[in-house]
Enzyme design. Structure first.
Site, PDB file in Angstrom:
ATOM      1  N   CYS A 125       0.894  -1.160   0.000  1.00 27.14           N
ATOM      2  CA  CYS A 125       0.000   0.000   0.000  1.00 27.14           C
ATOM      3  C   CYS A 125       0.922   1.196   0.000  1.00 27.14           C
ATOM      4  O   CYS A 125       1.561   1.488   1.006  1.00 27.14           O
ATOM      5  CB  CYS A 125      -0.910   0.040   1.224  1.00 27.14           C
ATOM      6  SG  CYS A 125      -1.862   1.584   1.260  1.00 27.14           S
ATOM      7  N   CYS A 162      -0.488   4.145   2.555  1.00 27.67           N
ATOM      8  CA  CYS A 162      -0.509   3.957   4.012  1.00 27.67           C
ATOM      9  C   CYS A 162      -0.242   2.495   4.329  1.00 27.67           C
ATOM     10  O   CYS A 162       0.871   2.037   4.156  1.00 27.67           O
ATOM     11  CB  CYS A 162      -1.790   4.497   4.634  1.00 27.67           C
ATOM     12  SG  CYS A 162      -3.329   3.995   3.848  1.00 27.67           S
ATOM     13  N   SER A 163      -1.213   1.763   4.774  1.00 32.71           N
ATOM     14  CA  SER A 163      -0.946   0.382   5.182  1.00 32.71           C
ATOM     15  C   SER A 163      -2.152  -0.522   4.964  1.00 32.71           C
ATOM     16  O   SER A 163      -2.365  -1.461   5.715  1.00 32.71           O
ATOM     17  CB  SER A 163      -0.542   0.352   6.657  1.00 32.71           C
ATOM     18  OG  SER A 163      -1.551   0.967   7.432  1.00 32.71           O
ATOM     19  N   CYS A 164      -2.963  -0.240   3.926  1.00 32.65           N
ATOM     20  CA  CYS A 164      -4.109  -1.088   3.630  1.00 32.65           C
ATOM     21  C   CYS A 164      -3.618  -2.530   3.444  1.00 32.65           C
ATOM     22  O   CYS A 164      -2.613  -2.768   2.783  1.00 32.65           O
ATOM     23  CB  CYS A 164      -4.819  -0.602   2.365  1.00 32.65           C
ATOM     24  SG  CYS A 164      -5.538   1.055   2.558  1.00 32.65           S
TER      25      CYS A 164
HETATM   26 FE    FE Z   1      -3.632   2.310   2.486  1.00 32.62          FE
END
Ligand code: FE
Length: 202
Positions: free
Chosen positions: A106, A109-111
């Site tokens: 991602c 961000c951190s999906c």
């Molecule tokens: Fe994300």
């Protein structure tokens, strides 16, 4: 495309502080039950994890009809095994082949597909991984100890809040006689993100 939270790169500590402050305010106002928050964290930290994804992969290796369903509608196929919930609402399964290796990131961000992999590892959220894997995927994979043949292309999939990816690695050779349970034990978290391969049977 929207993501789960704004990008905050290296400022994790102030964000932690803000999250805590927000939780305190919401709790005092009676809007949030801290026990419910703890329950959510406990669930994703200990009860939901890569073992779920490993069972999905092992079933795809052993059940061609399920594999076809997973390819066509991963959300429904995965939900049929009971893996539903937050950050798993819209899933896509990407199958490795000798011609194409798939890697998930991602960039914003951190999906991450929580329902099948649990919470993301720290490196997945790091700015270095997020920026470099799209620019020089082979170099990043080599740092993970994954050296692909030159003839294998690398495709990088950028996750969003709308779409989460599960890599289906290739079934290792020498596993013909193994049960789905034994096969699932070979499927590592990294192999389902694309930064590793499944283990080979001992
Ligand atoms: Fe994300």
């Amino acid at each position: 495309m929207p993501h789960d939270h704004p990008d905050h790169d290296n400022h994790l500590d102030p964000m932690d502080a803000r999250v805590r402050a927000l939780e305190t305010i919401l709790t005092r106002k009676g809007l949030v039950d801290p026990a419910a928050v703890d329950e959510i964290i406990e669930t994703y930290a200990h009860k939901v994890g890569p073992q779920n994804g490993a069972r999905v992969v092992a079933r795809a290796w052993t059940d061609p009809d399920f594999a076809a369903w997973l390819r066509e509608d991963a959300t429904a196929a995965i939900a049929s095994m009971g893996y539903t919930g937050r950050q798993g609402e819209h899933m896509e399964a990407v199958f490795n082949t000798p011609e194409q290796h798939n890697v998930v990131v991602c960039t914003l961000c951190s999906c991450y597909p929580w329902t099948v992999l649990g919470l993301p590892p720290v490196w997945y959220k790091s700015p270095a991984y997020r920026s470099r894997v799209v620019i020089e995927p082979r170099a990043v994979l080599a740092e993970f100890g994954l050296h692909l043949p030159e003839s294998t292309g690398v495709r990088v999939w950028d996750s969003t809040a709308e779409l989460r990816y599960l890599v289906v690695p290739m079934r290792p050779e020498g596993t013909e006689g193994l049960s789905p349970e034994a096969l699932a034990d070979l499927v590592t978290r990294e192999s389902m993100i694309g930064t590793g391969q499944p283990q080979v049977p001992a």
